[in-house]
Structures are given as structure tokens and as C-alpha cells.
Scaffold this motif. Sequence first.
Motif, short mmCIF file in Angstrom:
data_model
loop_
_atom_site.label_atom_id
_atom_site.label_comp_id
_atom_site.label_asym_id
_atom_site.label_seq_id
_atom_site.Cartn_x
_atom_site.Cartn_y
_atom_site.Cartn_z
N ARG A 331 0.54 42.71 23.00
CA ARG A 331 -0.41 42.50 21.89
C ARG A 331 -0.83 41.02 21.87
O ARG A 331 -0.57 40.27 20.94
CB ARG A 331 0.24 42.95 20.59
CG ARG A 331 0.44 44.46 20.57
CD ARG A 331 1.49 44.95 19.59
NE ARG A 331 1.17 44.64 18.20
CZ ARG A 331 1.90 45.07 17.16
NH1 ARG A 331 2.97 45.83 17.38
NH2 ARG A 331 1.56 44.74 15.93
N GLU A 334 -3.04 39.23 19.07
CA GLU A 334 -2.46 38.94 17.77
C GLU A 334 -1.77 37.57 17.74
O GLU A 334 -1.57 37.01 16.67
CB GLU A 334 -1.45 40.04 17.39
CG GLU A 334 -2.10 41.40 17.17
CD GLU A 334 -1.08 42.46 16.81
OE1 GLU A 334 -0.24 42.19 15.93
OE2 GLU A 334 -1.11 43.55 17.42
N PRO A 337 -5.51 34.89 19.53
CA PRO A 337 -6.78 35.60 19.36
C PRO A 337 -7.92 34.90 20.09
O PRO A 337 -7.95 33.67 20.19
CB PRO A 337 -6.99 35.58 17.84
CG PRO A 337 -6.16 34.44 17.35
CD PRO A 337 -4.98 34.36 18.25
#
Length: 598
Positions: A331, A334, A337
Motif C-alpha cells: 500500500r 498511503e 502518496p
Amino acid sequence: MPGSDGLIEAAQQFMASGRIEEADMLLDDVLSAMPGHVNALCLRASSLLARGQKDRAFSLLSELATQCPDRADIVGNLGMVHHMEGRGEEARYCYERAVALRPEEGAYRVSLATVLISIGEVAEAREQIVHLLDIGRETDNRELVAEARSLTARIALMGNALFEAEQALRDALELRPGHPMDLSLRSDVLARLQHKEEALALAEQVYRKAPADHDSVVLLARRLLDLNRFAEAERHLRRTVATAPNHVEANYLLATLLVLKGEGARALAGFAGHVRQAPNDAGLLMRMATLVRLSGDLEKALSFAELALKQEADNGAARLLRDDILLALGRIGEVWPEKPEEERSGAVPAITVPLALPSGDVLLLCRFASRLAPPGQRIVCHAEPDLLPLLVGISSLLPTDEPAQAGAVPITDLPDLLGVGEDPAAAPYLAVEEGRFVRWADAVAHLPRPLIGIVWDEVPPGLTLDGLVKMLSESLAGAGTVVSLVFDQGRSQLSAYPAIVDAGMNFTDSRDLAAAVAQLDLVVGSDGLAMHVAGALGREAVIAAPSLQPWVWAQRDGRSVWYPTIQVVRQPAPGSWDTVLATLASVVREKALGTQEP
């Protein structure tokens, strides 16, 4: 019978030698005759602290500090209780008051500097250290000078200046040889610098001085774990847990060891009991997150890390842990960004590589350098001499081992500065030196294909050479050539397998590693620089990733987030390699079938 002053002096001597009960008996005599005797009450507060009765000690010291606002010893002890209870700002105010009352007393400045470091006020801590050095030199107090150097080391560690910290601790130990805290801290520094045997020797020195002290035993166990000496570590930890059932670090290390031994369920259940007793303790929640992650459950580990952040929103260590798990889960956006072009970092004067950053991580992070360097130019990269051969293959970098210039940005900050987003894949970005490429191409030209490069872990619970060789012999069935890419002490294990080509014996530095990898059809094995080199070159590889899933081997649909040519196979639990080896075998068989002899 001696007077009150004599009794108090004797009680102080008993306290200093750890004879608390005898000190209390003398204090009882004084206080029975003079209940309000301030010096006796102050010493009684110290006795309460020694017995672990912090609440009673705090109540007593609070009353005394109100009655005697100009007593530095009372307000200093009050600051000690605040600090023990995690009230950093309150401790700071108390120690500042004590220093103002007794500016020539170095002990209060030591305590103040310690608290300032703990709350992140580094500049103010440095000011106190300067005063400490002045007082120590003026009074020829070697202890104060040593404390100043030890505090300097702690500040250096906060900035990952490991060599500076190590030198400061050397200085401190020259002034007070054998000091347990300095030895312990230096052991930690050496472990971070990967000098594991030397770190263990220092831990053993601390242990020999105080074999019954729980913290010294835990330090020794931690160093034994670093070297995978599980049986010895377990013996020490079980002894500590038996005699100090609530010792958090001992329980955590024992749980870690059990997880690594494949006893994850029992380990997690045991440590969860400590978490239930203090469900709002961010430190316990972070340890639980680390244990759960080690066992292979990243999503659950993330939930514990987020719980820790809920308890302490400004806890930097908890935030780093959460972000590391998010990265391991793939991810990326997150944590880093994607940023609009106008928000991305502008000109960066230079890059610096933090000490002790694994060389594989360095190579991965080099992918972002091309986004910083102006067209046709290279950006200066300050690094340790051992890394320079690796970095010369990055066309956008100008590597140097000169000290970092002012304003140089740590390479670990680049993803955040630039904004990575959810799609960080990049084309190959590592170049092989032409002359070395030709020499290695000639060296392997006569070998039967496929050429399978291998890397492994020296000892369990990692992926060992024995397991790899068994898998390869069954998968290749006499076809192809196995080439070892190991070039450290692990090469000694090759003596049992003379059919494996020992390429590492001919490596002068990482440029030869890159040139050798460029000739191979496939690289298989465990984490290490060779795998990163394969990915940065765009070569095909399969990595056997440990259950904790390092962020550098984050995957999507079985492929590395960072290196699209690398297949990632994660073990289901520590020590469990059967399913991983089965997948590796399938890939190797396919490569053997698809590769024809020239």
C-alpha cells in the motif's frame, strides 16, 4: 544513641549499598522522634522509590517540594518520579529548577539533558552537555566528562550517526572503564553496524559484571538472538521470565524466539496476556504488532500498530512501524502518496546514504535519483567507500566517500519528497561495466544452460544451502549449471557441493556481482544484494521472502512491487520453507525446459 544527623548519614550509607530495610529502620527512629524532619523524609522518598512505590514517593515529594521550594535535591527527586512515569515535560521543569538552584551540581544537568533528549529537545540537551564538559574539566571530574560523552552518543544515535556514537562511547569508556550503561549502548551500536560478534563480547562483559541483573541478561540474550544462537538465548530468557514474570523485554524476546522456532501460536498467546493487562500501553501494542508480523499476519499486525498510534498519536516509532507494514502490504500510496508536479521536491543539492542501511535497500532507493538529477547531469551521492562500486552503476549519481555537504538529503527521504504513488515500477536502472560484462560472459560461455544463480541464509530459520541444493538437484535433473553468488563467509559452505560454480571467489566488489548476474538465466534464493541487483538489471529471479515480508519485497499478484521481473514467494510462517521450495522448483523446471543449449 547517635543524633538524628548521624542516623541519617548512616541511613544514606545503607541506601547507597542497597540495604534498604536497614536504612528504613534508622529513618523510622528519626521520624518517630521528629515526624517533620525534612532530610529524613527526603531519604524516605528515595527508599520508597527503591521499593517501587512510586505513588507514595511522589505524594511525599510533592509535599516536601511545596514546603521547601529551594531544595534542589527534593525538586530533583520529584523530577525523577515524573520521568519514571513518562511525564517528560514535568520532569524537565523540575530538573531546570534544580539546575537553577544548584548550577554547579553536574548531576542535575545530567538528568536534565537526559530528559531533554527523551522529549526531542536536542539543541537544549547539547547546551547542557557543554556545561557538563566545562564543569567536569574545571573540577577534574572524569565521571561528568564521561556522562557528557555518553549523552553525546545518545544524541548521535537519534540521527543515525553510528560512527560518531561509537567514538563517543569509546571516549566515555576510557574515562570510566566497564561502565554497564556505556557498554550496553556500545553493544547496541556495534550490532546496528553489523559487528555482531564484537557486540556479543560487550554484552557478555556486562553480564559477567551483573549475572543476576535482568537487563544484563536480556542484553546478552538479544545479542545471542542476533547470531541465531537460539538455545543459549532461550535458556537466559526463560530464567529471567521465571524470576521476573512481568519483565516486558524478556517476555517479548522469548516470544520472538518461539515464533522463529515455529511456535507462533503459543508465543502470541503468551504475550497477548501482557497486552491485556495494559491495553493502552503503546509500547506493548507495538511489540505485539512486531510479533504478529513476524508470524506472517501482516493485516493483524497493522491493526496493532494503528492501535498504538491511537494511544500515542505523536509516537514516531509507532508511525514508522505502521508505515513499514503498509509498505510491506504494497500500500505504497498511503505512505508516499503521489504528488502533483508542482508539489514535488525541487532541486536537491546532494544525497547521503545513512550508515548501516542495507546495501540492497540502498540500490532500491537509487531508482528515485533519476527523478532528481537535471537532464544530462548527475547528483552527488555521499556514501561509505564500500558502497561506491555499487553506486557507480547508477547513471544519475556521482558517488563520493567525502563527508556529506550541508543540505544533503538522506536517500531514505526521497520517496516521500518525490511522491511515489501506487505504481512505483521502473525500467532497469543499473548499468554493468562493459569490460567486466565481457569478461564474465567469456567465463560462463562454456557452461551448460540454464545458468541458475543462488543465494542463501547461513543458518536456520533462514533458507539454507542444503534446502536449495536438494530442490535444484530434483528440478534440474542434471541439466544446467548452478552458480553461487555468495561472496562473504557463507562461501565456506560450498565445500560440500563441488558441482556448484563458486562465482563469488572471483568478485572484487559489487561490480563483478552485477556483471555475473547479467549472464544468468535465473536467480533464486533468499534476500540479499544479489536479488536487488537482479531486479535493478531487469533480470528474472524468484525470491524466497520471510514471513514478516520486508517492505522491499512487497508484492502484488506474486510480483515484486519494485522489480517487475522478480517473483516473490513468501513463507507462510518462520522456518516453514516447504511450500516456498515447491514453488521455486516449479519455476526452475520451467526454466530448464525452456532453455536450449546453444
